[in-house]
Design a protein around this motif. Structure first.
Motif, PDB file in Angstrom:
ATOM      1  N   ASP A   1      -1.208  -5.066  15.675  1.00  0.00           N
ATOM      2  CA  ASP A   1      -1.010  -4.123  14.576  1.00  0.00           C
ATOM      3  C   ASP A   1      -2.102  -4.280  13.537  1.00  0.00           C
ATOM      4  O   ASP A   1      -2.634  -3.315  13.014  1.00  0.00           O
ATOM      5  N   GLU A   2      -2.409  -5.539  13.250  1.00  0.00           N
ATOM      6  CA  GLU A   2      -3.398  -5.775  12.209  1.00  0.00           C
ATOM      7  C   GLU A   2      -4.771  -5.289  12.631  1.00  0.00           C
ATOM      8  O   GLU A   2      -5.553  -4.829  11.820  1.00  0.00           O
TER       9      GLU A   2
ATOM     10  N   LEU B   1       0.457  -0.065  -9.172  1.00  0.00           N
ATOM     11  CA  LEU B   1      -0.459   0.314 -10.247  1.00  0.00           C
ATOM     12  C   LEU B   1       0.273   0.444 -11.577  1.00  0.00           C
ATOM     13  O   LEU B   1      -0.213   0.007 -12.617  1.00  0.00           O
TER      14      LEU B   1
ATOM     15  N   TYR C   1      -6.327   5.055  -5.817  1.00  0.00           N
ATOM     16  CA  TYR C   1      -6.708   4.123  -4.768  1.00  0.00           C
ATOM     17  C   TYR C   1      -8.230   4.113  -4.604  1.00  0.00           C
ATOM     18  O   TYR C   1      -8.866   3.061  -4.536  1.00  0.00           O
TER      19      TYR C   1
ATOM     20  N   LEU D   1       1.833   1.871  -3.496  1.00  0.00           N
ATOM     21  CA  LEU D   1       0.729   1.544  -4.393  1.00  0.00           C
ATOM     22  C   LEU D   1       0.963   2.090  -5.796  1.00  0.00           C
ATOM     23  O   LEU D   1       0.593   1.466  -6.788  1.00  0.00           O
TER      24      LEU D   1
ATOM     25  N   LEU E   1       0.829  -1.202   0.000  1.00  0.00           N
ATOM     26  CA  LEU E   1       0.000   0.000   0.000  1.00  0.00           C
ATOM     27  C   LEU E   1       0.865   1.254   0.000  1.00  0.00           C
ATOM     28  O   LEU E   1       0.537   2.252  -0.638  1.00  0.00           O
ATOM     29  N   GLU E   2       1.975   1.197   0.707  1.00  0.00           N
ATOM     30  CA  GLU E   2       2.847   2.363   0.725  1.00  0.00           C
ATOM     31  C   GLU E   2       3.435   2.648  -0.637  1.00  0.00           C
ATOM     32  O   GLU E   2       3.749   3.776  -0.978  1.00  0.00           O
TER      33      GLU E   2
ATOM     34  N   GLU F   1      -5.407  -2.080  11.808  1.00  0.00           N
ATOM     35  CA  GLU F   1      -5.570  -1.978  10.357  1.00  0.00           C
ATOM     36  C   GLU F   1      -4.760  -0.804   9.844  1.00  0.00           C
ATOM     37  O   GLU F   1      -5.295   0.203   9.399  1.00  0.00           O
ATOM     38  N   TYR F   2      -3.430  -0.963   9.973  1.00  0.00           N
ATOM     39  CA  TYR F   2      -2.592   0.112   9.492  1.00  0.00           C
ATOM     40  C   TYR F   2      -2.679   0.197   7.983  1.00  0.00           C
ATOM     41  O   TYR F   2      -2.637  -0.793   7.270  1.00  0.00           O
TER      42      TYR F   2
ATOM     43  N   PRO G   1      -1.644   3.306   4.780  1.00  0.00           N
ATOM     44  CA  PRO G   1      -1.398   4.718   4.480  1.00  0.00           C
ATOM     45  C   PRO G   1      -2.683   5.412   4.034  1.00  0.00           C
ATOM     46  O   PRO G   1      -2.751   6.629   4.019  1.00  0.00           O
ATOM     47  N   PHE G   2      -3.672   4.623   3.659  1.00  0.00           N
ATOM     48  CA  PHE G   2      -4.921   5.212   3.191  1.00  0.00           C
ATOM     49  C   PHE G   2      -6.003   5.147   4.250  1.00  0.00           C
ATOM     50  O   PHE G   2      -7.182   5.281   3.954  1.00  0.00           O
TER      51      PHE G   2
END
Lengths: 177, 887
Positions: free
Chosen positions: B13-14, A120, B55, A116, A113-114, B17-18, B20-21
């Protein structure tokens, strides 16, 4: 019969079946809910299997799905029922390895995700509208990474303010994490 | 000890729900997108915002039209930045937004600049984006660049142009076809993927030109293709060429077979497999041709890669359907796959083995399958059950162990579809293998003792009622059936009562006991159960006297309902309570042709229980209602048949007219459905003048004009003819539409007062023999044929002359007779030289007709046919022959 090998979709899900990044190339799933339903079905069908060492394969609803897992990332490539399974597996392997290269071996959901943007771009380089564009992981990763390298490279040419801005950006990003 | 602790941390940690978004929100991101408009662009930050937007899109968030436009415009500003990474994201973003035509113009110039840039990456991507969003007009402007790009020395650029060409060929074929020369040059490229893309495009450009494809294949198979993907393509094209040229070379070696065989030794697995698969799919492949392909597939079976095992076993499974002996060599490898981790592979292996196995290996195989059944999903189990059923039909001597297996799995957990598949299989085995009947019935009896599915219980009870009384000791089933009356829901109880009555009717010795049981049912809490018990006690003479059961009682209990349920339901709904009782003879018997969608599922043929064809809704009652509401036609009697509408005008003419032929016993009514397609006209007093001079036996008796026919609202006019009663008179009618036309003012919609008389010629209409036959199917043709008897059988042979194919001849005869094909015999398997087709129908006068057609190829194209007709009336049998003789 479809003569040109074609890819229906490429999915990257997490260990709970949520999307990390997905790309559909076919109209078989016209709505987002149809897509989500397909992803759920694929995920539940495959979650109990061990696809960590070898690429696994299954068939349902007249689709062939090849898949491979690493950490909490689940990679899928879907093709039609008459598709050559080995071609699909080659595409999956290309995607899988390219992501591995781009994430520098830290393949997990957080890292994905970091980065992403890289994922993509990676999807964009593998398949174009269902036609396989490239399946060699090194080439794919090379194409994607050249940009990020280029972006970082001319640091010396940036003005001091810009460099500072970039640094601040990096700092805030890491603080936000 | 340390490890669990670490693990716990990870877990926590999960939970948080870390991401970046995390907490990302569309509105906020759209706000952020304003940075794109900053005069001093910050590429890093812009890239991040684009990533966020992507995203959101990726998560399925939809942008409104306004939002999308806004984002698109701000994104176009980013072309000012020279940052490579950002530009790359901009490209992806534009493709995701799929802008509208007027928006595309905004980015065209920027993209065209990138397309001619010195940076390869820009060129490749700009081409892909531009071709994705462009329309035909723009394409001509950039065509020159695209042609250059195809032969660009950078493979990425070349591929981008070629792949774009593949997509554009769908929308703008005439433009892409002009690139042939460049594409041809690219086929020779040293870059693997360029070759692949060029080959795909070149073939698509030429796919309609068989000669060109032929030439392409023969030049390339001589070996200049490097890329495995391109090689796979070439194999596909080659097998296409082989398929199409098959007719010309009846004897001798197959062209290009050597090429396919050579590909089996290629170094890339995907090519080897593609070639092996192509060989197995050749039309009429010989075992000599198959052998090398089977050998490489066999090697794949023991590969460590699941994908290879799956691909091989799936292909072999298909081969086993047509060439089981060719696959037997792989049986040992296949058996080891039964325990494969991957259940798809295991299931395919088992079903293949079941197809190829011989009698001696059945028992061993069953043992292995038993262990395997418990841990696969229901859908796989169904596949296995079906395979076992066909195995049992192949080796009837093995029915004991196979039946045991089925009954064992019937007792285990499973969903409805799975249980139904098992029950269906047992029923089929009971029907086809007489020795299996008694054990099979007992297995079913045991199953309904503990069956949670009402549908299956009632179906089994019904089946027991038919088969049970014919066994050596019918009494042993009574207990199972009567237990249902105690323990089940009302539906099952009612079914059980009917079954008991059937035993009573067939087995005289059991009658007194059955009466006792039925009388107990008179005290049931449910109406239906009580009603049935009363009904059966009365029909069977339950007053204690043991009498021989009459034939009509048997007919009542066992006879099948020869009326489609839907028709019966509609008639009952239309029935209005009155002095006149409801008469079942007035219900239409015709089965309307089923919609295509239902026919599509192959292998889902109704074979087991509950096979009656679903009666689709019909328009017949609508016609019946309509006609009976017209006083002129009210005394014509019962409507026998209404044809499908026949068009009497070409599409898109001023007036659209089609006709429906309604056949009565001694009348024919033509219903003309007219539509006026001219907004400026109103038609009045619309009639059809019918000239019946070529239809001697018909005399016009009535007509009903259509008073007014405004624009676009269909109306009907009718013409009725008298004809000899019960005779299938045929004839040709010419039609002329006559009407008064009035001008209509389109703005007000008002018609002028004065009209002009006018005529409009329609196409001719024929009444043919098929109009006198109803399509009425029978559930079991052989039974119906036998019970009809050969008293009025008429057999003759006909030569049908040269035909395109056997299938075409079969369809022509079916259409000519207008009868219902039974048991799927209307489908002719390709390449067969003979075919048997079974038809059934009801002839005018309510006479059942069965037809058996045997077709054979006589010489290269000539079709010969043997026609056997059985009916309840010899004149009808003769009439059918006459139809064919004159048709």
């Amino acid at each position: 019969m479809e003569l040109c090998p074609s890819i229906k979709n490429i999915l990257l899900l997490d260990s709970e079946g949520n999307r990390v990044a997905v790309k559909y190339y076919s109209d078989d799933w016209p709505t987002n809910s149809a897509k989500e339903a397909f992803e759920r079905a694929v995920f539940t069908k495959t979650q109990k299997t061990n696809a960590r060492t070898e690429t696994e394969i299954t068939m349902f609803d007249n689709y062939i799905v090849v898949y491979k897992f690493v950490q909490d990332l689940h990679f899928f490539v879907t093709g039609g029922e008459n598709e050559n399974e080995i071609i699909l597996a080659t595409v999956l392997q290309g995607f899988f390895d390219a992501v591995g290269l781009l994430l520098r071996g830290n393949e997990d959901k957080r890292e994905a995700l970091e980065n992403l943007d890289l994922i993509l771009l990676c999807l964009d380089e593998i398949v174009d509208g269902g036609v396989i564009l490239e399946s060699d992981a090194n080439v794919i990763a090379g194409k994607v990474d050249s940009h990020s390298m280029d972006a970082g490279a001319p640091l010396s040419e940036q003005t001091i303010t810009q460099a500072l801005a970039t640094a601040r950006e990096h700092l805030t990003r890491s603080l936000l994490q | 000890m340390a490890q669990p602790l670490v693990k716990k941390d990870d877990d926590r940690d999960e939970e948080v729900e870390y991401s970046p978004f995390f907490g990302i929100e569309k509105g906020a991101v759209l706000q952020e997108a304003r940075v794109f408009n900053d005069p001093q662009l910050d590429p890093q930050r812009c890239s991040q915002v684009i990533t966020k937007l992507l995203y959101l899109l990726n998560q399925g968030e939809a942008f409104t039209k306004v939002e999308a436009t806004e984002v698109f415009f701000s994104v176009t500003k980013l072309f000012q930045s020279k940052d490579l990474g950002l530009r790359r994201m901009v490209y992806v973003m534009i493709k995701e937004l799929s802008p509208s035509a007027d928006e595309v113009i905004m980015v065209t110039s920027s993209l065209m600049k990138d397309m001619t840039s010195k940076t390869d990456m820009y060129r490749a991507n700009a081409i892909r984006v531009l071709c994705r969003i462009t329309d035909g007009t723009l394409l001509t402007q950039i065509e020159r660049y695209l042609k250059q790009a195809i032969v660009d020395k950078n493979p990425v650029v070349s591929s981008a142009a070629l792949v774009s060409g593949i997509h554009l060929l769908q929308t703008n074929p005439e433009i892409v076809k002009r690139w042939s020369n460049e594409v041809q040059e690219a086929v020779q490229s040293r870059a693997a993927l360029v070759q692949f893309h060029a080959l795909a495009l070149l073939h698509q450009i030429r796919q309609n030109d068989r000669l060109a494809v032929n030439k392409l294949v023969s030049s390339l198979t001589r070996g200049s293709v490097r890329s495995p993907l391109a090689q796979c393509l070439l194999i596909r094209y080659t097998s296409q060429v082989i398929r199409e040229s098959a007719n010309n070379t009846q004897t001798g070696d197959r062209p290009f077979y050597d090429f396919l065989e050579g590909c089996l030794r290629h170094k890339a697995e995907m090519v080897i497999f593609e070639a092996a698969r192509a060989i197995t799919e050749l039309n009429g492949v010989t075992s000599r041709e198959l052998t090398p392909a089977i050998t490489v597939l066999q090697l794949f079976l023991s590969s460590s890669k699941p994908v290879l095992r799956f691909a091989a076993v799936r292909t072999l499974n298909k081969v086993a359907m047509t060439h089981p002996t060719a696959v037997t060599n792989c049986n040992i490898d296949m058996e080891s796959l039964i325990s494969d981790q991957n259940r798809s592979i295991a299931t395919l292996a088992i079903t293949t083995l079941l197809k190829t196995g011989n009698e001696s290996s059945v028992d061993r195989l069953m043992k292995q399958i038993t262990n395997f059944m418990s841990d696969i999903a229901d859908e796989f189990k169904i596949v296995v059950v079906e395979a076992i059923r066909s195995l049992c039909l192949k080796f009837p001597l093995k029915h004991r162990s196979l039946m045991n297996f089925l009954s064992n799995i019937l007792r285990e957990e499973g969903g409805f579809e799975y249980k139904k598949a098992i029950v269906d299989s047992i029923v089929i085995l009971i029907r086809d293998i007489p020795e299996a009947k008694e054990t099979g019935l007992l297995h079913l009896c045991e199953f309904i003792e503990d069956c949670e599915f009402t549908y299956l219980s009632t179906q089994i009870l019904h089946f027991l009622g038919i088969e049970g009384p014919k066994t050596s000791d019918p009494s042993k089933y009574i207990r199972y059936i009567y237990n249902r009356v105690h323990l089940e829901n009302a539906t099952v109880r009612a079914g059980a009562v009917s079954t008991l009555a059937k035993f009573g009717a067939m087995v005289d010795g059991l009658k007194p006991r059955i009466f006792v049981l039925l009388r107990r049912c008179l005290f049931d809490t449910d109406d239906e159960v009580r009603d049935r018990a009363t009904l059966y006690l009365n029909t069977l003479g339950g007053d204690g006297a043991v009498v021989e059961t009459g034939a009509d009682v048997k007919e009542f209990l066992f006879g099948s309902l020869d009326i489609p349920l839907v028709n019966l339901e509609n008639s009952l709904k239309n029935y209005e309570p009155s002095e006149k009782p409801f008469d079942i003879n007035f219900v239409l018997k015709e089965v309307k042709t089923q919609p295509l969608a239902e026919k599509k599922a192959p292998g889902k043929k109704p074979t087991g229980l509950g096979a009656p064809p679903p009666g689709p809704p019909s328009t017949v009652d609508a016609y019946e209602k309509l006609l009976s509401s017209i006083p002129e036609f009210a005394n014509f009697g019962k409507l026998f048949k209404s044809s499908a509408p026949v068009e009497l005008t070409e599409a898109e003419t001023e007036y659209a007219v089609n006709v429906v032929k309604h056949i009565f016993d001694s009348h024919v009514v033509f219903q003309y459905n007219c539509t006026n397609t001219i907004p400026e006209q109103l038609l009045e007093n619309v009639t059809v003048l019918v000239d019946a001079s070529e239809a001697e036996e018909f005399a016009e008796v009535a007509s009903k004009p259509l008073r007014s026919l405004p624009y676009d609202s269909p109306g009907q006019t009718f013409v009725a003819f008298e004809k000899p009663e019960g005779v299938p008179s045929v004839g040709k009618f010419s039609n002329m539409l006559r009407f008064i036309v009035k001008e209509v003012d389109p703005s007000t919609g008002e018609a002028e007062d004065d009209g002009v008389e006018d005529e409009y010629q329609l196409e001719d209409l024929e009444v043919v023999a098929a109009d006198y036959i109803l399509k009425v199917g029978v559930s079991n043709f052989r039974n119906a044929w036998e019970s009809m008897g050969s008293d009025f059988e008429r057999v003759d042979e006909y030569g049908l002359g040269p035909r395109d194919s056997l299938a075409e001849a079969v369809n022509a005869v079916i259409d000519l007779l207008g009868m219902q094909p039974c048991e799927g015999t209307e489908v002719v398997s390709p390449n067969s030289r003979s075919h048997t087709c079974l038809l059934s129908g009801v002839y005018i006068g309510n006479v059942k007709v069965l037809v058996r057609l045997q077709f054979g190829l006589d010489g290269p194209k000539d079709v010969a046919m043997k026609l056997a007709v059985r009916s309840e009336d010899e004149t009808v049998s003769d009439a059918i022959h006459e139809i064919v003789a004159s048709g």
